[in-house]
Scaffold this active site. Structure first.
Site, short mmCIF file in Angstrom:
data_model
loop_
_atom_site.label_atom_id
_atom_site.label_comp_id
_atom_site.label_asym_id
_atom_site.label_seq_id
_atom_site.Cartn_x
_atom_site.Cartn_y
_atom_site.Cartn_z
N GLU A 79 0.83 -1.22 0.00
CA GLU A 79 0.00 0.00 0.00
C GLU A 79 0.86 1.26 0.00
O GLU A 79 1.66 1.47 0.92
CB GLU A 79 -0.90 0.02 1.24
CG GLU A 79 -1.79 1.26 1.31
CD GLU A 79 -2.56 1.36 2.61
OE1 GLU A 79 -3.58 2.07 2.62
OE2 GLU A 79 -2.15 0.75 3.62
N GLU A 99 -11.78 2.72 6.20
CA GLU A 99 -10.68 2.95 7.12
C GLU A 99 -10.62 4.44 7.46
O GLU A 99 -9.74 5.16 6.99
CB GLU A 99 -9.36 2.47 6.53
CG GLU A 99 -8.24 2.42 7.56
CD GLU A 99 -6.88 2.14 6.95
OE1 GLU A 99 -6.11 1.40 7.58
OE2 GLU A 99 -6.58 2.66 5.85
#
Length: 285
Positions: A152, A255
Site C-alpha cells: 500500500e 478505514e
C-alpha cells in the site's frame, strides 16, 4: 454496488475491540478488516466472525516483532513494517509466516505487508532491492496457501518517511515481482493526498488485475467519506463501472476515524452516507 468492509481498528472506538464485530454486523456490514489480529487467539476471532456472519477480508502482517508482545511494542514505538529494511529479512519472514497462520484460521484471503520507514540518508535503491526480494518470497509463500500479499502506498503526512508513496511505484514493483499473488492496496485517501487524479487512476489500474483491495476516508480530516474534497458517490460509481467491465469482485475498506470520535453510537450515526448509498443502489425487486 461496491462491497464495503468495516475497519475495526478505526470504527466503533467507544467499544472494546472484540465487541466491534457485533456492532459492524448490526450496521449491515458483511465483512471486516483491521490492522492486526495477533493480540487475540485466532479461535476467539473466528468465533466472533461466525457468531455475527462476517467475513475477514484483510489484516496486516506484523509491523515488526514475532509475537504478540513484541508486535504491540513495535507498533507503539512507531515501526511501520520491515519489508524494505536491510538486515531484517528473517524478522520479515517470521512475521509473514505468523500472518499466514492467522489467515488460514480466519479464512482471510489478503495480507498487507507494510513497507517500512526509510531512514534519512539511507540508500533507496538498496531498500528497494530488499523490498522486491522480500515481496517475491512472501508472494510465493502466500500463493501456496491460496492468499494474496498486498502493498500500500501511504502518504508522508500520516506516516513520514514511509518507503512506498505512489500508485505508479507500487504497480511497478508488482510488475517487477511478477507474481499473481502480489497486488496493490489502493487507498483513495492516501492517493488523493499524494497525487490526486483518483478516478483516472481507478480506471487505469483496476483493469490490470493488480488491485486487490480499496480503502476510503474523507480528505483531509480522514473522517467519513461524505465530507472533504473527494466526491465519493462519483468514485463509487467509477469503481462499479470499471469492476463490471473487468470482473473485479473485491472489497472497499472503510478505514476512517468517525467524525464523532468515541461518542457512543457515533460510528453508526456517521454511516448515513452508507445507508443512503444502499438505498439509492438497492437492486430492484
Amino acid at each position: 454496488m461496491p462491497r464495503f468492509a468495516a475497519n475495526l481498528s478505526m470504527l466503533y472506538p467507544e467499544l472494546p475491540f472484540l465487541d466491534r464485530f457485533e456492532a459492524a454486523a448490526k450496521d449491515g456490514f458483511e465483512a471486516v478488516e483491521y490492522l492486526f489480529p495477533y493480540a487475540y487467539p485466532a479461535e476467539e476471532l473466528v468465533a466472533r466472525l461466525k457468531a455475527h456472519g462476517l467475513r475477514q477480508v484483510l489484516f496486516n502482517a506484523p509491523p515488526a516483532g514475532t509475537d504478540a508482545a513484541s508486535i504491540d511494542a513495535a507498533w507503539a514505538a512507531g515501526l511501520r513494517g520491515t519489508a524494505s529494511l536491510p538486515g531484517r529479512e528473517d524478522e520479515f519472514r517470521a512475521g509473514v509466516q505468523l500472518a499466514l497462520r492467522y489467515a488460514a484460521a480466519l479464512d482471510c484471503p489478503r495480507i498487507h505487508c507494510m513497507a517500512g520507514l526509510l531512514d534519512e540518508g539511507a540508500d533507496r535503491e538498496v531498500a528497494r532491492a530488499v523490498y522486491v526480494s522480500n515481496l517475491r518470497w512472501a508472494a510465493a509463500e502466500a500463493a501456496r496457501e491460496g492468499r494474496d500479499i498486498l502493498i500500500e502506498p501511504i502518504n508522508p503526512r500520516d506516516i513520514p518517511r514511509f518507503f512506498l508513496k505512489r500508485q505508479d511505484e507500487a504497480h511497478a514493483i508488482v510488475q517487477e515481482v511478477g507474481a499473481p499473488s502480489l497486488k496493490v492496496q489502493f487507498d483513495l485517501y492516501h492517493c488523493q493526498i499524494v497525487e490526486g487524479d483518483v478516478a483516472t487512476k481507478i480506471r487505469q489500474y483496476l483493469p490490470t488485475g493488480r488491485v486487490g483491495h480499496f480503502q476510503i476516508a474523507g480528505v483531509p480530516e480522514r473522517h467519513e467519506p461524505d465530507t472533504g474534497e473527494l466526491n465519493y458517490p462519483y468514485l463509487f460509481s467509477v469503481i462499479d463501472e470499471v469492476a463490471a467491465q473487468c470482473g473485479w469482485q473485491g472489497w472497499v475498506g472503510c478505514e476512517y476515524r468517525p467524525r464523532e470520535g468515541a461518542q457512543p453510537g457515533g460510528t453508526t450515526r456517521g454511516l448515513a452516507w452508507l445507508r443512503q448509498w444502499r438505498t439509492v443502489h438497492a437492486p430492484a425487486s
